[in-house]
Design an enzyme around this catalytic site. Structure first.
Site, PDB file in Angstrom:
ATOM      1  N   HIS A   1      45.393  44.068  34.837  1.00 44.64           N
ATOM      2  CA  HIS A   1      43.950  44.266  35.037  1.00 44.64           C
ATOM      3  C   HIS A   1      43.614  45.762  35.027  1.00 44.64           C
ATOM      4  O   HIS A   1      42.670  46.194  34.375  1.00 44.64           O
ATOM      5  CB  HIS A   1      43.558  43.608  36.373  1.00 44.64           C
ATOM      6  N   GLU A   2      44.415  46.553  35.764  1.00 46.25           N
ATOM      7  CA  GLU A   2      44.131  47.999  35.847  1.00 46.25           C
ATOM      8  C   GLU A   2      44.437  48.701  34.525  1.00 46.25           C
ATOM      9  O   GLU A   2      43.715  49.642  34.134  1.00 46.25           O
ATOM     10  CB  GLU A   2      44.932  48.640  36.990  1.00 46.25           C
TER      11      GLU A   2
ATOM     12  N   GLN B   1      37.252  53.592  36.703  1.00 41.31           N
ATOM     13  CA  GLN B   1      36.215  53.011  37.563  1.00 41.31           C
ATOM     14  C   GLN B   1      35.460  54.043  38.378  1.00 41.31           C
ATOM     15  O   GLN B   1      34.365  53.759  38.874  1.00 41.31           O
ATOM     16  CB  GLN B   1      36.846  51.966  38.505  1.00 41.31           C
TER      17      GLN B   1
ATOM     18  N   CYS C   1      37.009  42.125  40.663  1.00 40.61           N
ATOM     19  CA  CYS C   1      36.993  43.527  40.222  1.00 40.61           C
ATOM     20  C   CYS C   1      35.945  44.279  41.026  1.00 40.61           C
ATOM     21  O   CYS C   1      34.821  43.789  41.191  1.00 40.61           O
ATOM     22  CB  CYS C   1      36.646  43.596  38.727  1.00 40.61           C
TER      23      CYS C   1
ATOM     24  N   GLY D   1      43.595  47.404  43.994  1.00 40.51           N
ATOM     25  CA  GLY D   1      43.920  48.304  42.887  1.00 40.51           C
ATOM     26  C   GLY D   1      42.685  49.093  42.483  1.00 40.51           C
ATOM     27  O   GLY D   1      41.552  48.733  42.855  1.00 40.51           O
TER      28      GLY D   1
HETATM   29  O1  K1U Z   1      40.310  46.860  39.521  1.00 35.16           O
HETATM   30  C1  K1U Z   1      39.743  46.530  40.546  1.00 35.16           C
HETATM   31  O2  K1U Z   1      38.517  46.523  40.574  1.00 35.16           O
HETATM   32  C2  K1U Z   1      40.519  46.092  41.774  1.00 35.16           C
HETATM   33  C3  K1U Z   1      40.803  44.593  41.807  1.00 35.16           C
HETATM   34  C4  K1U Z   1      42.244  44.343  41.397  1.00 35.16           C
HETATM   35  C5  K1U Z   1      42.573  42.892  41.134  1.00 35.16           C
HETATM   36  C6  K1U Z   1      42.939  42.050  42.126  1.00 35.16           C
HETATM   37  C7  K1U Z   1      43.247  40.724  41.853  1.00 35.16           C
HETATM   38  C8  K1U Z   1      43.195  40.244  40.594  1.00 35.16           C
HETATM   39  C9  K1U Z   1      42.825  41.109  39.604  1.00 35.16           C
HETATM   40  C10 K1U Z   1      42.514  42.414  39.872  1.00 35.16           C
HETATM   41  C11 K1U Z   1      40.580  44.086  43.201  1.00 35.16           C
HETATM   42  O3  K1U Z   1      41.020  44.621  44.142  1.00 35.16           O
HETATM   43  S1  K1U Z   1      39.662  42.639  43.338  1.00 35.16           S
HETATM   44  C12 K1U Z   1      39.314  42.385  45.049  1.00 35.16           C
HETATM   45  C13 K1U Z   1      40.398  42.110  45.998  1.00 35.16           C
HETATM   46  O4  K1U Z   1      40.406  42.782  47.007  1.00 35.16           O
HETATM   47  C14 K1U Z   1      41.458  41.079  45.908  1.00 35.16           C
HETATM   48  C15 K1U Z   1      41.529  40.129  44.942  1.00 35.16           C
HETATM   49  C16 K1U Z   1      42.577  39.202  44.899  1.00 35.16           C
HETATM   50  C17 K1U Z   1      43.543  39.214  45.862  1.00 35.16           C
HETATM   51  C18 K1U Z   1      43.479  40.155  46.842  1.00 35.16           C
HETATM   52  C19 K1U Z   1      42.436  41.083  46.875  1.00 35.16           C
HETATM   53 ZN    ZN Z   2      38.774  45.957  38.036  1.00 38.07          ZN
END
Ligand code: K1U
Ligand code: ZN
Length: 169
Positions: free
Chosen positions: A133-134, A51, A91, A46
């Site tokens: 989260h987003e 960001q 994140c 996401g």
């Molecule tokens: O907002 C962001 O920085 C993106 C974030 C979104 C998110 C994923 C999972 C839980 C909360 C928020 C990420 O992409 S984190 C990194 C990631 O690639 C990932 C994390 C968990 C599962 C799968 C991928």
């Molecule tokens: Zn984030």
């Protein structure tokens, strides 16, 4: 398309409140395309416009295993939520740090897509976590804000040190 710089905690610009998009036009669709390219390059699932230092209510997401189910949320609003669940979060703006955060288990969200069409989605699992989260990012909030001041401070010092070392290299 372009890969854009992702702001890193504790950058103050991550605290900016995003404004609603008044018209979904080609400039928004270019922003969406750049955000997807940036999200994929950074291996995220996401990304919120906040960001990349664009303070508009735009989110891109793809939580599918094959990265073939892109979702765009413009001006998202939570209509309903239920339950609570603790999940591990990461994140792209807080690199290499993960922590458990409690959120609603199920959320129903209404938003505009990249064509400006309104849609409503009910989400659970990773999609529900990612949406919340987003949407926090658009309000200037980060997952570290749910942690104790001590844990947040530790993460901040670590990232500041890494940024200093990277600037010297
Ligand atoms: O907002 C962001 O920085 C993106 C974030 C979104 C998110 C994923 C999972 C839980 C909360 C928020 C990420 O992409 S984190 C990194 C990631 O690639 C990932 C994390 C968990 C599962 C799968 C991928
Ligand atoms: Zn984030």
């Amino acid at each position: 398309m372009a890969i854009l710089n992702v702001l890193t905690f504790p950058d103050d610009r991550l605290r900016t409140q995003a404004k609603p998009v008044s018209q979904v036009d080609d400039s928004i669709r270019t922003l969406v395309a750049d955000m997807f390219e940036t999200m994929q390059a950074e291996k995220g699932v996401g990304l919120a416009a906040t960001q990349i230092n664009v303070h508009k209510q735009v989110i891109v997401m793809d939580v599918s295993d094959d990265q073939d189910t892109p979702l765009v949320f413009i001006n998202p609003k939570i209509d309903a939520q239920s339950g609570t669940k603790i999940n591990e979060e990461g994140c792209l703006s807080v690199p290499n740090n993960y922590a458990k955060v409690e959120r609603a288990e199920t959320v129903t969200v209404t938003a505009l897509d990249a064509q400006g069409e309104q849609f409503t989605i009910t989400a659970e699992g990773l999609l529900a976590v990612c949406i919340q989260h987003e949407m926090d990012h658009l309000q200037g909030k980060l997952f570290v804000d749910y942690l104790s001041p001590l844990k947040r401070q530790r993460i901040m010092k670590k990232l500041e040190k890494e940024a200093r070392l990277a600037a010297k290299a």
